[in-house]
Write a protein that holds these residues in place. Structure first.
Motif, short mmCIF file in Angstrom:
data_model
loop_
_atom_site.label_atom_id
_atom_site.label_comp_id
_atom_site.label_asym_id
_atom_site.label_seq_id
_atom_site.Cartn_x
_atom_site.Cartn_y
_atom_site.Cartn_z
N PRO A 174 0.77 7.56 1.67
CA PRO A 174 2.19 7.28 1.42
C PRO A 174 2.92 6.59 2.56
CG PRO A 174 1.84 9.63 1.85
CD PRO A 174 0.49 9.01 1.72
N GLU A 175 2.32 6.59 3.75
CA GLU A 175 3.00 5.98 4.90
C GLU A 175 2.76 4.48 4.99
OE1 GLU A 175 -1.12 6.96 6.24
OE2 GLU A 175 0.44 7.93 5.02
N ARG A 176 1.92 3.92 4.09
CA ARG A 176 1.62 2.49 4.09
C ARG A 176 1.88 1.90 2.71
NH1 ARG A 176 0.91 0.23 9.23
NH2 ARG A 176 -0.34 1.63 10.53
N ASP A 177 2.28 0.63 2.68
CA ASP A 177 2.49 -0.06 1.41
C ASP A 177 1.15 -0.33 0.73
OD1 ASP A 177 5.52 -1.26 1.15
OD2 ASP A 177 4.92 -1.02 3.25
N ALA A 178 1.16 -0.28 -0.60
CA ALA A 178 -0.04 -0.59 -1.38
C ALA A 178 0.36 -1.26 -2.69
CB ALA A 178 -0.84 0.68 -1.67
N ILE A 179 -0.42 -2.24 -3.10
CA ILE A 179 -0.25 -2.91 -4.38
C ILE A 179 -1.47 -2.55 -5.22
CG2 ILE A 179 0.29 -5.04 -5.57
CD1 ILE A 179 2.27 -4.27 -3.34
N LEU A 322 2.59 -9.92 -4.16
CA LEU A 322 3.34 -8.71 -3.83
C LEU A 322 2.90 -8.14 -2.48
CD1 LEU A 322 3.51 -6.93 -7.30
CD2 LEU A 322 5.41 -7.96 -6.04
N ALA A 323 1.59 -8.23 -2.21
CA ALA A 323 1.10 -7.73 -0.91
C ALA A 323 1.71 -8.54 0.23
CB ALA A 323 -0.42 -7.80 -0.87
N ALA A 324 1.74 -9.86 0.07
CA ALA A 324 2.34 -10.70 1.10
C ALA A 324 3.84 -10.42 1.23
CB ALA A 324 2.11 -12.17 0.77
N GLU A 325 4.49 -10.25 0.10
CA GLU A 325 5.92 -9.97 0.11
C GLU A 325 6.24 -8.66 0.83
OE1 GLU A 325 8.66 -8.71 -3.48
OE2 GLU A 325 8.36 -10.89 -3.50
N ARG A 326 5.45 -7.63 0.56
CA ARG A 326 5.68 -6.34 1.23
C ARG A 326 5.40 -6.45 2.73
NH1 ARG A 326 9.28 -3.82 0.05
NH2 ARG A 326 8.48 -2.13 1.35
N ALA A 327 4.36 -7.19 3.10
CA ALA A 327 4.05 -7.34 4.52
C ALA A 327 5.23 -8.02 5.23
CB ALA A 327 2.78 -8.16 4.70
N ILE A 328 5.76 -9.06 4.63
CA ILE A 328 6.88 -9.78 5.23
C ILE A 328 8.11 -8.87 5.33
CG2 ILE A 328 8.50 -11.68 4.88
CD1 ILE A 328 6.09 -13.18 3.55
N ARG A 329 8.39 -8.12 4.26
CA ARG A 329 9.54 -7.22 4.28
C ARG A 329 9.41 -6.17 5.38
NH1 ARG A 329 12.88 -6.79 -0.26
NH2 ARG A 329 13.98 -5.22 1.01
N ARG A 330 8.22 -5.63 5.56
CA ARG A 330 8.03 -4.60 6.59
C ARG A 330 8.10 -5.19 8.00
NH1 ARG A 330 6.11 0.25 5.17
NH2 ARG A 330 7.04 0.80 7.18
N ILE A 331 7.66 -6.45 8.14
CA ILE A 331 7.77 -7.12 9.44
C ILE A 331 9.25 -7.34 9.80
CG2 ILE A 331 7.37 -9.31 10.64
CD1 ILE A 331 4.71 -9.47 9.02
N GLU A 332 10.00 -7.79 8.81
CA GLU A 332 11.40 -8.14 9.07
C GLU A 332 12.33 -6.93 8.98
OE1 GLU A 332 12.22 -11.31 6.36
OE2 GLU A 332 10.87 -12.73 7.40
N ASP A 335 12.12 -0.47 9.37
CA ASP A 335 12.54 0.87 8.95
C ASP A 335 12.54 1.05 7.44
OD1 ASP A 335 12.94 1.62 11.60
OD2 ASP A 335 15.01 0.90 11.61
N GLU A 336 12.22 0.00 6.70
CA GLU A 336 12.20 0.11 5.24
C GLU A 336 11.06 1.04 4.81
OE1 GLU A 336 11.39 -2.94 1.58
OE2 GLU A 336 12.89 -3.50 3.07
N ILE A 337 11.32 1.84 3.78
CA ILE A 337 10.31 2.79 3.34
C ILE A 337 9.14 2.06 2.68
CG2 ILE A 337 11.97 4.65 3.00
CD1 ILE A 337 11.79 4.12 -0.01
N PRO A 338 7.92 2.55 2.87
CA PRO A 338 6.76 1.92 2.21
C PRO A 338 6.78 2.18 0.71
CG PRO A 338 6.10 3.91 3.36
CD PRO A 338 7.53 3.67 3.73
N LEU A 339 6.24 1.23 -0.04
CA LEU A 339 6.20 1.32 -1.49
C LEU A 339 4.76 1.31 -1.99
CD1 LEU A 339 9.04 -1.16 -2.56
CD2 LEU A 339 9.20 1.32 -2.21
N GLN A 340 4.50 2.07 -3.06
CA GLN A 340 3.22 2.03 -3.77
C GLN A 340 3.53 1.41 -5.14
OE1 GLN A 340 0.17 4.15 -2.51
NE2 GLN A 340 1.31 3.70 -0.65
N ILE A 341 3.17 0.15 -5.30
CA ILE A 341 3.52 -0.60 -6.51
C ILE A 341 2.29 -0.68 -7.41
CG2 ILE A 341 4.31 -2.82 -7.41
CD1 ILE A 341 5.71 -3.27 -4.72
N ILE A 342 2.44 -0.27 -8.67
CA ILE A 342 1.35 -0.33 -9.64
C ILE A 342 1.62 -1.49 -10.59
CG2 ILE A 342 0.10 0.87 -11.46
CD1 ILE A 342 0.88 3.49 -10.17
N THR A 343 0.73 -2.47 -10.60
CA THR A 343 0.89 -3.62 -11.50
C THR A 343 0.26 -3.31 -12.86
OG1 THR A 343 -1.17 -4.62 -10.68
CG2 THR A 343 0.89 -5.24 -9.58
#
Length: 357
Positions: A174-179, A322-332, A335-343
């Motif tokens: 849960p502490e890392r983003d996942a697509i 979505l993976a690239a988008e989340r990486a960019i959001r977390r870089i910029e 403090d944004e919370i990580p998301l687990q996105i199910i496609t």
């Protein structure tokens, strides 16, 4: 516009030809990957690899859909972030059709946002903690995208030390983003469909246990079909090999040589299904008359098998984007919370399952 060469080129010759084209046209406009591909007589994926390598060398500037000369970059170099990409397998890392589309989606989104892929490595090259440490030291990046499921000491090290780490197809916690993809629902829908067609003994072939196998088990139990371990083939494989047609051949042999073979085989990927269908044809069985076969992924070409392959569509480029988008959001936004996105996934009905429509 330019003329197609009509000859087969080496990588060095392709790079030279690309630079020649850009020197002619690349100062005026973005030259598209399609134009390069038509000119050189190669695939667009080959051109993307060439442009990525030339971009790393500083000889071209990759843009959305193509490339320009470096001085034409619309994004100042100082503002661009760099993201590394690790693929789940090491051999022929660009040839797996599933992961190639995921990679393509990630690459396109990075370019749109003014970022760049600093490298694309296979896990065979970054397997141990020492290799992961060397990766972070020698290739400093703002974030890393993991494409495909992989479990190794290197991933544990990256979880501990990478500033931004986004996974696809499996969760790092849960502490890392996942697509992720909804494998359970997709396979469950396939099993329900096969049961409605009257198939009563279903086999399953996979590389390892994941949500697809869970959906299979859920489906056969809900439809009161035989739930025998001998009907579920889970093939042990190298940690960084993709699921290949050879796996499907082995799995089909194990299932069809049983005393009571299945009348349908559900495969966890289209490539596994291709190998299973080949073994079935070569050994005197007919698809779908003797045994139905289904896949998962809806890779390019699955509609041209004989018979056309029933499968589950996965939004592969969307997963990468979505993976690239989340990486960019977390870089910029650290403090944004990580998301687990199910496609979502959806069943594609073709003739290999025995459907007539």
């Amino acid at each position: 516009m330019f003329e197609r060469t009509g000859t087969v080129m080496t990588k060095k010759q392709r790079h030279h030809a690309i630079l020649e084209v850009l020197q002619k046209d690349g100062s005026e406009r973005v030259v598209s990957t399609r134009e390069f591909a038509e000119h050189l007589g190669v695939s667009e994926m080959t051109i993307r690899r060439d442009l990525q390598e030339l971009d790393r060398q500083g000889k071209v500037q990759r843009m959305h859909g193509g490339a320009v000369l470096p001085q034409r970059s619309s994004v100042p170099t100082g503002r661009r972030g760099q993201i590394g990409i690790l693929l789940t397998f090491g051999k022929d890392k660009y040839t797996d059709p599933f992961f190639s589309e995921v990679l393509q989606g990630a690459d396109r989104k990075l370019q749109e946002a003014g970022y760049r892929a600093a490298y694309v490595f296979g896990f065979a090259e970054v397997y141990t903690r020492e290799q992961a440490r060397a990766l972070l030291q020698n290739y400093p990046v703002d974030g890393i995208i993991l494409i495909g499921a992989h479990y190794s000491r290197s991933v544990e090290y990256l979880k501990e030390h990478a500033k931004v780490l986004v996974s696809t197809n499996y969760s790092l916690g849960p502490e890392r983003d996942a697509i992720l993809l909804d494998g359970r629902t997709g396979v469950r829908a396939l099993v329900d469909h096969l049961a409605r067609l009257g198939r009563r003994r279903l086999g399953f072939i996979t590389g390892y246990n994941d949500s697809r196998e869970e959906g299979f088990i859920e489906g056969i139990r809900a439809n009161y079909l035989p739930d025998n371990l001998e009907l579920r083939v889970r093939l042990v494989q190298s940690s960084f090999e993709s699921w290949t047609p050879e796996m499907g051949q082995r799995g089909a042999a194990m299932l069809m040589q049983q005393h009571q073979p299945p009348d349908a085989i559900v495969c966890a990927s289209d490539r596994i299904a291709l190998g299973a269908m080949q073994w079935i044809h070569q050994n005197g069985f007919r698809v779908p008359d003797d045994v139905a076969v289904t896949g998962f992924d809806n890779i390019p070409g699955s509609e041209f098998t004989i018979p056309p392959l029933t499968t589950v569509h996965v939004h592969k480029e969307l997963i990468g984007a979505l993976a690239a988008e989340r990486a960019i959001r977390r870089i910029e936004n650290p403090d944004e919370i990580p998301l687990q996105i199910i496609t979502p996934t959806s069943v594609i009905i073709r003739q290999s399952c025995g459907a007539t429509g």
